[in-house]
Enzyme design. Structure first.
Site, PDB file in Angstrom:
ATOM      1  N   GLU A  58      54.751  63.624  85.327  1.00 57.18           N
ATOM      2  CA  GLU A  58      55.102  63.127  83.992  1.00 57.18           C
ATOM      3  C   GLU A  58      54.615  64.141  82.954  1.00 57.18           C
ATOM      4  OE1 GLU A  58      54.567  59.232  81.064  1.00 57.18           O
ATOM      5  OE2 GLU A  58      53.345  59.402  82.874  1.00 57.18           O
ATOM      6  N   HIS A  99      49.337  61.664  75.885  1.00 51.10           N
ATOM      7  CA  HIS A  99      49.333  62.971  76.547  1.00 51.10           C
ATOM      8  C   HIS A  99      48.714  64.041  75.644  1.00 51.10           C
ATOM      9  CE1 HIS A  99      52.177  62.285  80.066  1.00 51.10           C
ATOM     10  NE2 HIS A  99      52.140  61.120  79.442  1.00 51.10           N
ATOM     11  N   ARG A 143      72.129  54.093  62.491  1.00 51.98           N
ATOM     12  CA  ARG A 143      72.989  55.269  62.397  1.00 51.98           C
ATOM     13  C   ARG A 143      72.727  56.325  63.479  1.00 51.98           C
ATOM     14  NH1 ARG A 143      71.861  53.688  57.190  1.00 51.98           N
ATOM     15  NH2 ARG A 143      73.687  53.163  55.928  1.00 51.98           N
ATOM     16  N   ASP A 190      54.170  43.816  80.439  1.00 51.51           N
ATOM     17  CA  ASP A 190      52.831  43.252  80.269  1.00 51.51           C
ATOM     18  C   ASP A 190      52.702  42.483  78.956  1.00 51.51           C
ATOM     19  OD1 ASP A 190      52.820  45.311  78.428  1.00 51.51           O
ATOM     20  OD2 ASP A 190      51.073  46.354  79.254  1.00 51.51           O
ATOM     21  N   HIS A 209      53.311  46.457  75.893  1.00 50.25           N
ATOM     22  CA  HIS A 209      54.042  47.719  75.727  1.00 50.25           C
ATOM     23  C   HIS A 209      55.379  47.503  75.018  1.00 50.25           C
ATOM     24  CE1 HIS A 209      51.143  49.665  78.380  1.00 50.25           C
ATOM     25  NE2 HIS A 209      51.708  50.828  78.075  1.00 50.25           N
ATOM     26  N   ASP A 219      52.578  51.943  85.314  1.00 55.17           N
ATOM     27  CA  ASP A 219      51.919  52.976  84.516  1.00 55.17           C
ATOM     28  C   ASP A 219      50.405  52.771  84.596  1.00 55.17           C
ATOM     29  OD1 ASP A 219      51.724  55.232  82.943  1.00 55.17           O
ATOM     30  OD2 ASP A 219      52.286  54.260  81.071  1.00 55.17           O
TER      31      ASP A 219
END
Length: 378
Positions: free
Chosen positions: A129, A141, A225, A246, A249, A272
């Site tokens: 990932e 991250h 849009r 859960d 999220h 995850d």
């Protein structure tokens, strides 16, 4: 030796079947037969009326049992993660590496090969990932690890000799040609942590991208849009979308709407999961940042979501209670759908003759009381 799982309810393609036994031999399902046809020589395991379902397959497992794959991408870590998730019904999984340097990616891939070769229960491949993500949708991250895909990365990502490779990337950070090259090399490519516009996502889907990592989270939303990544996915009827059920999220109402737009078998339950799964200690460190479980979800010090404390058994229960899907469909999204996404549907994800004997025994509350991986109960 022939074994027979008897006196249970069995979930097959025909639905929940009664008065059926599941025969297991050499790690595979040898048949689903009426109780009257169980061979006298078979060793019988009484299921005491429990519901026997296909084992769950989780394509996004960062950690569990107090360990994180990034901290030590080794066979031992993979085995510990699998052991932590197995009591919750996970009989197949992809250890998942969060964005890191390419030499760490290499270590993770080599460890996965070794784990499969050594017969670590449940490991089906690896999920990389990142680090090919968009800083605008980085989530937890470390954007200092981010990079674009080059020839060295293509060669590395295509190098797994055993198992499946799943790569999550931001389509706008590469080219359709690069995505197609990965797909042609047998890599499963998913979009995630992406700010792609709708046309870019459509183009990626046409060039080998077949999945979406944690739908709605860390991606460009559906707006009036600009449909964004979410709009492209909801319009598409073929790509698989991972969902984290859960209640935190993604709002359950949002997920209910999504489920009405496309086939249910194109949604996959994922966790995850982080190291806290299976642990009393609900704190851990992620690449130098302190993460804590708060109200059932992992967050950084600034409140950023940092994976989950979710297990697959809870994900299945939540799909039933929060999303209103049937038990059969919830189990399908946890087993047959991810198996199909990984190209393993001829081998796993169903209770059918010739499939791997990867199974879960559920109670009336959908808790897991026993599991089998390749026919071995544990």
């Amino acid at each position: 030796m022939l074994a027979a799982l008897v006196h249970g309810r069995v979930l097959t393609a025909a639905g929940v079947e009664y008065d059926k036994a599941v025969l297991i031999q050499a790690g595979q399902i040898a048949g689903v037969v009426p109780m009257s046809e169980v061979p006298a020589s078979a060793a019988r395991r009484d299921l005491a009326g429990g519901l026997l379902v296909p084992g769950y397959i989780d394509t996004q497992v960062n950690g569990g049992g107090g360990v994180l794959f990034n901290d030590a991408p080794t066979v031992q870590t993979i085995a510990a993660i699998g052991a932590a998730h197995r009591p919750f019904g996970t009989t197949g999984f992809l250890p998942t590496l969060i964005s890191d340097d390419l030499h760490v990616v290499d270590q993770a891939m080599r460890a996965t090969e070794q784990a499969i070769e050594q017969g670590v229960p449940g490991v089906l491949g690896v999920h990389i990932e990142g680090p090919f993500l968009n800083p605008k949708r980085k989530g937890i991250h470390d954007e200092g690890k981010f990079r674009v895909i080059d020839e060295a990365a293509i060669a590395l990502l295509s190098s797994l000799k055993r198992g499946r490779t799943l790569v999550t990337l931001a389509p706008e950070r590469t080219t359709p040609e690069m995505i197609q090259r990965l797909a042609n090399a047998g890599v499963h490519v998913a979009a995630g942590h992406t700010n792609a516009l709708y046309p870019t996502m459509r183009q990626a889907l046409a060039h080998g991208l077949t999945g979406v990592t944690h739908l709605f989270n860390a991606m460009s939303p559906l707006t009036s849009r600009e449909p964004g990544v979410v709009g492209a996915v909801l319009e598409n009827q073929e790509a698989w979308a991972g969902i984290i059920v859960d209640g935190r999220h993604v709002d359950p109402v949002t997920l209910k709407i999504a489920l009405r737009t496309r086939p249910l078998d194109r949604f996959m339950l994922v966790t995850d999961a982080m190291p806290t799964v299976g642990m009393a200690d609900k704190r851990f460190s992620l690449q130098g940042r302190q993460i804590v479980v708060r109200d059932g979800v992992c967050v950084g010090e600034d409140g950023t979501l940092a994976g989950s404390d979710l297990d697959m058994a809870a994900a299945v229960r939540n799909a039933v209670s929060m999303l209103g899907v049937s038990i059969e469909d919830a189990v399908m999204m946890a087993s047959a759908a991810p198996a199909a996404f990984l190209g393993l549907d001829a081998q796993r994800g169903r209770i059918a003759t010739g499939h791997a004997a990867d199974l879960c025994l559920l109670g009336d509350d959908l808790s897991v009381s026993a599991t089998w991986i390749d026919g071995d109960e544990g």
